[in-house]
Every structure is written in structure tokens, then in C-alpha cells.
Motif scaffolding. Structure first.
Motif, PDB file in Angstrom:
ATOM      1  N   TRP A  44       0.828  -1.211   0.000  1.00  0.00           N
ATOM      2  CA  TRP A  44       0.000   0.000   0.000  1.00  0.00           C
ATOM      3  C   TRP A  44       0.862   1.261   0.000  1.00  0.00           C
ATOM      4  O   TRP A  44       2.018   1.223   0.419  1.00  0.00           O
ATOM      5  CB  TRP A  44      -0.902   0.016   1.236  1.00  0.00           C
ATOM      6  N   PRO A  45       0.293   2.396  -0.424  1.00  0.00           N
ATOM      7  CA  PRO A  45       0.995   3.675  -0.233  1.00  0.00           C
ATOM      8  C   PRO A  45       1.127   3.987   1.249  1.00  0.00           C
ATOM      9  O   PRO A  45       0.378   3.458   2.077  1.00  0.00           O
ATOM     10  CB  PRO A  45       0.070   4.696  -0.923  1.00  0.00           C
ATOM     11  N   THR A  46       2.057   4.854   1.611  1.00  0.00           N
ATOM     12  CA  THR A  46       2.140   5.323   2.987  1.00  0.00           C
ATOM     13  C   THR A  46       0.932   6.210   3.294  1.00  0.00           C
ATOM     14  O   THR A  46       0.238   6.691   2.387  1.00  0.00           O
ATOM     15  CB  THR A  46       3.424   6.130   3.209  1.00  0.00           C
ATOM     16  N   ARG A  47       0.695   6.463   4.558  1.00  0.00           N
ATOM     17  CA  ARG A  47      -0.404   7.358   4.946  1.00  0.00           C
ATOM     18  C   ARG A  47      -0.197   8.758   4.378  1.00  0.00           C
ATOM     19  O   ARG A  47      -1.161   9.426   3.980  1.00  0.00           O
ATOM     20  CB  ARG A  47      -0.526   7.424   6.478  1.00  0.00           C
ATOM     21  N   HIS A  48       1.047   9.189   4.358  1.00  0.00           N
ATOM     22  CA  HIS A  48       1.346  10.523   3.810  1.00  0.00           C
ATOM     23  C   HIS A  48       0.985  10.584   2.328  1.00  0.00           C
ATOM     24  O   HIS A  48       0.361  11.547   1.865  1.00  0.00           O
ATOM     25  CB  HIS A  48       2.819  10.854   4.023  1.00  0.00           C
ATOM     26  N   ALA A  49       1.373   9.544   1.567  1.00  0.00           N
ATOM     27  CA  ALA A  49       1.049   9.509   0.139  1.00  0.00           C
ATOM     28  C   ALA A  49      -0.459   9.417  -0.074  1.00  0.00           C
ATOM     29  O   ALA A  49      -1.012  10.039  -0.985  1.00  0.00           O
ATOM     30  CB  ALA A  49       1.758   8.339  -0.532  1.00  0.00           C
ATOM     31  N   GLY A 108      -2.093  12.583   0.137  1.00  0.00           N
ATOM     32  CA  GLY A 108      -1.808  13.397  -1.038  1.00  0.00           C
ATOM     33  C   GLY A 108      -2.528  12.937  -2.294  1.00  0.00           C
ATOM     34  O   GLY A 108      -2.303  13.499  -3.366  1.00  0.00           O
ATOM     35  N   GLY A 109      -3.382  11.921  -2.159  1.00  0.00           N
ATOM     36  CA  GLY A 109      -4.198  11.493  -3.291  1.00  0.00           C
ATOM     37  C   GLY A 109      -3.864  10.131  -3.861  1.00  0.00           C
ATOM     38  O   GLY A 109      -4.533   9.666  -4.784  1.00  0.00           O
ATOM     39  N   ALA A 110      -2.835   9.455  -3.354  1.00  0.00           N
ATOM     40  CA  ALA A 110      -2.499   8.116  -3.859  1.00  0.00           C
ATOM     41  C   ALA A 110      -3.602   7.132  -3.488  1.00  0.00           C
ATOM     42  O   ALA A 110      -4.031   7.083  -2.333  1.00  0.00           O
ATOM     43  CB  ALA A 110      -1.169   7.654  -3.274  1.00  0.00           C
ATOM     44  N   ARG A 111      -4.052   6.354  -4.469  1.00  0.00           N
ATOM     45  CA  ARG A 111      -5.111   5.368  -4.228  1.00  0.00           C
ATOM     46  C   ARG A 111      -4.762   4.030  -4.888  1.00  0.00           C
ATOM     47  O   ARG A 111      -5.637   3.280  -5.272  1.00  0.00           O
ATOM     48  CB  ARG A 111      -6.460   5.879  -4.750  1.00  0.00           C
ATOM     49  N   TRP A 112      -3.484   3.718  -4.989  1.00  0.00           N
ATOM     50  CA  TRP A 112      -3.061   2.484  -5.640  1.00  0.00           C
ATOM     51  C   TRP A 112      -2.775   1.396  -4.605  1.00  0.00           C
ATOM     52  O   TRP A 112      -2.611   1.663  -3.415  1.00  0.00           O
ATOM     53  CB  TRP A 112      -1.811   2.732  -6.494  1.00  0.00           C
ATOM     54  N   PHE A 113      -2.741   0.170  -5.086  1.00  0.00           N
ATOM     55  CA  PHE A 113      -2.146  -0.920  -4.318  1.00  0.00           C
ATOM     56  C   PHE A 113      -1.348  -1.773  -5.292  1.00  0.00           C
ATOM     57  O   PHE A 113      -1.688  -1.894  -6.460  1.00  0.00           O
ATOM     58  CB  PHE A 113      -3.200  -1.759  -3.574  1.00  0.00           C
ATOM     59  N   ARG A 114      -0.277  -2.326  -4.789  1.00  0.00           N
ATOM     60  CA  ARG A 114       0.665  -3.074  -5.622  1.00  0.00           C
ATOM     61  C   ARG A 114       0.540  -4.561  -5.329  1.00  0.00           C
ATOM     62  O   ARG A 114       0.451  -4.967  -4.166  1.00  0.00           O
ATOM     63  CB  ARG A 114       2.088  -2.608  -5.300  1.00  0.00           C
ATOM     64  N   CYS A 115       0.514  -5.395  -6.372  1.00  0.00           N
ATOM     65  CA  CYS A 115       0.451  -6.850  -6.224  1.00  0.00           C
ATOM     66  C   CYS A 115       1.853  -7.417  -6.432  1.00  0.00           C
ATOM     67  O   CYS A 115       2.404  -7.322  -7.535  1.00  0.00           O
ATOM     68  CB  CYS A 115      -0.500  -7.456  -7.246  1.00  0.00           C
ATOM     69  N   ASP A 116       2.428  -7.991  -5.393  1.00  0.00           N
ATOM     70  CA  ASP A 116       3.762  -8.577  -5.458  1.00  0.00           C
ATOM     71  C   ASP A 116       3.688 -10.084  -5.209  1.00  0.00           C
ATOM     72  O   ASP A 116       2.854 -10.555  -4.419  1.00  0.00           O
ATOM     73  CB  ASP A 116       4.678  -7.956  -4.409  1.00  0.00           C
ATOM     74  N   VAL A 117       4.562 -10.832  -5.857  1.00  0.00           N
ATOM     75  CA  VAL A 117       4.666 -12.277  -5.629  1.00  0.00           C
ATOM     76  C   VAL A 117       6.085 -12.582  -5.179  1.00  0.00           C
ATOM     77  O   VAL A 117       7.044 -11.956  -5.625  1.00  0.00           O
ATOM     78  CB  VAL A 117       4.297 -13.078  -6.904  1.00  0.00           C
ATOM     79  N   THR A 118       6.211 -13.537  -4.254  1.00  0.00           N
ATOM     80  CA  THR A 118       7.510 -13.953  -3.756  1.00  0.00           C
ATOM     81  C   THR A 118       7.623 -15.470  -3.811  1.00  0.00           C
ATOM     82  O   THR A 118       6.617 -16.184  -3.696  1.00  0.00           O
ATOM     83  CB  THR A 118       7.745 -13.512  -2.301  1.00  0.00           C
ATOM     84  N   GLN A 119       8.840 -15.949  -3.980  1.00  0.00           N
ATOM     85  CA  GLN A 119       9.133 -17.371  -3.801  1.00  0.00           C
ATOM     86  C   GLN A 119       9.234 -17.594  -2.310  1.00  0.00           C
ATOM     87  O   GLN A 119      10.022 -16.937  -1.629  1.00  0.00           O
ATOM     88  CB  GLN A 119      10.436 -17.719  -4.511  1.00  0.00           C
ATOM     89  N   SER A 120       8.436 -18.509  -1.764  1.00  0.00           N
ATOM     90  CA  SER A 120       8.230 -18.546  -0.319  1.00  0.00           C
ATOM     91  C   SER A 120       8.363 -19.950   0.242  1.00  0.00           C
ATOM     92  O   SER A 120       8.309 -20.945  -0.488  1.00  0.00           O
ATOM     93  CB  SER A 120       6.833 -17.991   0.003  1.00  0.00           C
TER      94      SER A 120
END
Length: 288
Positions: A124-129, A132-144
Motif C-alpha cells: 500500500w501507499p504510505t499514509r502521507h502519500a 496526497g491522493g495516492a489510491r493504488w495498491f501493488r500486487c507482489d509475488v515472492t518465492q516462499s
């Protein structure tokens, strides 16, 4: 002082009565459009990262090429619903983002990632971002690891990893067990000696995480049904006499995000196998 006053009057008068020079329409901007308002930072898919994080600030964003050693890979970026603050773990907004990332991971990887040593994470974006209008979320995959906590470094993309044979697919294992605790699950070829094999996923009920961890009888029943389908066995009360079972629950973070799929393994405390038990049937797995 008199000279200054005289010049100022002349200047003002000239501004009122003098036409612009030839070729100048008097528009000081030259008809240029105003520059757009600055947009919030937005990460991009197709990049990898040296570490895994829950939030990302623009100042800390240092993406890598995926042929460099990395821990996580961004395969999609979504848009979150508007709210005053980023969605907290367990809320509807956080679950919706995880569900979107989990679904898109199947397409990106080319197969069911819960049946592989892989994990999906939402960044997620930081609270500060966010403020400031950020509304994105990032999808990450890891070898786990199987338990979903450890991350392994790699130097190639995971895109299409599950479209064919992959060492990350869950198969056969040589487990180490101490009492009732599995201390290690070492992946091996199914033609090598082993005592455990991945059988499939059990959909746990929507309960508390503490209840899931304590409800071993329910997990046993759920995994025995999965094992019965996998091995071609009757799903009845005799299943408890045909084999044992091992289960790996989602992590607490995954559970809060809405993940309910438990990994189930057929297991033998003493019997050693050198083949897969898929569709093995009652002759190979008799009632003991």
C-alpha cells in the motif's frame, strides 16, 4: 524624485494607449496550456524489488530489473476505493485488494500459486502519500516457504512459471517431524524416498484465526477429504486408517486478507514411498 514620478506616468500612459508590436497579440503566455497538477507517485508492474514491504513511499522506491537478484516481483497495480486512510488489515477494502491480486497472480504465473511455494502480497501507499491522493495498491509475488513466512531471492521473473513443470510446484517431500510438529519439509522427486506428498487445497470456514489454529479435528477431516480425492479413495471414515496428514494454514496476515485455502499433504510416519500416490487407489492405500 520628480524624474521618477514623470517616468512612471509615461509608462502607465503607454500601457493604456500603445498597441503591441507587430506579431505579438499581447498574450504573455503565448497560448500555452497551463502545466498539469502534479500527480501522486504510481508504481509500475514488470519490476522487481530487493525486499518485501507492506507500504512503499516514493522516496524509497528503487525497482530492479528482474534479472537481478530480488525478493519480490510486481505483476499488477490496482486502484483502491477512496477512503480517508489506507485500508487496515481485515477490512473490506484490504480483502478486495488481496482478492484481486490473488486472481491476477494465477494469470501471471500460469497456474494455481497456492499449489506452489509462492506467496502473494499487497503493498500500500504510505499514509502521507494517501493523504496526497495516492489510491493504488501493488500486487507482489515472492518465492516462499510452505508456511508463507520465508522469502527466497532469485534472479529471473516468475511470469509463466507454472505453465509447465516447475521446481516450485508442491510435490513430494521428506519431512522431519518432532512430536506432532513438522520442523522441515524438504522437497524431493517423487521417485526418491519420501513420506509426504501434496494432495490439494482445503477451503477452511470463515472463522477466527485462533479457531483455525486450534481446530485440528476440523483440519484433519478437511484434509482427509482432499487426500481421498487426490488418491482415488472412498471419502469415508476409513480414511483415517489409510494414511496420515499434514496441513499448512495461511499466515495470519493472509487469513486477515481473506485467504482460506489450507495446503494438505498425505503423510506416513513410517512407510516410505518412491512414487506419487495420485489416483493410487485402495490397493496401494489399504485400511491398516
Amino acid at each position: 524624485m520628480r524624474r521618477f514620478a514623470y517616468l512612471l506616468v509615461v509608462f502607465l500612459a503607454a500601457g493604456c494607449t500603445t498597441a503591441p508590436p507587430d506579431g505579438n497579440d499581447g498574450d504573455l503566455t503565448g497560448g500555452w496550456a497551463l502545466p498539469p497538477a502534479p500527480a501522486p507517485f504510481l508504481p509500475q508492474p514488470g519490476f522487481c524489488h530487493a525486499s518485501l514491504t507492506q507500504t512503499e513511499a516514493a522516496a524509497d522506491y528503487r525497482p530492479l530489473s528482474c534479472d537481478q537478484v530480488h525478493v519480490s516481483e510486481t505483476y499488477a497495480v490496482g486502484t483502491a476505493a477512496d477512503a480517508d486512510v489506507p485500508p487496515a488489515a481485515g477490512t473490506a477494502g484490504a480483502r478486495a485488494a488481496y482478492r484481486e491480486c490473488a486472481d491476477k497472480a494465477v494469470t501471471f504465473l500460469g497456474g494455481q500459486w497456492r499449489a506452489a511455494r509462492l506467496a502473494v502480497h499487497v503493498v500500500w501507499p504510505t499514509r502521507h502519500a494517501w493523504s496526497g491522493g495516492a489510491r493504488w495498491f501493488r500486487c507482489d509475488v515472492t518465492q516462499s516457504d510452505l508456511d508463507g513466512y520465508g522469502q527466497s531471492g532469485r534472479a529471473e521473473t516468475l511470469e509463466g512459471e507454472l505453465t509447465g513443470p516447475s521446481p516450485l510446484r508442491l510435490g513430494c517431500f521428506a519431512p522431519s517431524v518432532k512430536g506432532e510438529t513438522v520442523t522441515e519439509m524438504k522437497p524431493v522427486r517423487c521417485t526418491s524416498k519420501h513420506r509426504a506428498e501434496f494432495a490439494g487445497l482445503w477451503q477452511a470456514p470463515d472463522t477466527s484465526y485462533a479457531d483455525l489454529e486450534a481446530g485440528t479435528a476440523r483440519s484433519a477431516a478437511g484434509c482427509r477429504s482432499v487426500i481421498a480425492r487426490f488418491a482415488g479413495l472412498p471419502d469415508d471414515s476409513d480414511m483415517q486408517y489409510r494414511s496420515g496428514w499434514i496441513s499448512y494454514n495461511p499466515t495470519r496476515t493472509e487469513w486477515l486478507a481473506g485467504e482460506r485455502r489450507v495446503r494438505c499433504f498425505i503423510y506416513f510416519a513410517e512407510r516410505t514411498l518412491t512414487r506419487s500416490l495420485k489416483n493410487a487407489g485402495p490397493d496401494v492405500l489399504p485400511v491398516d
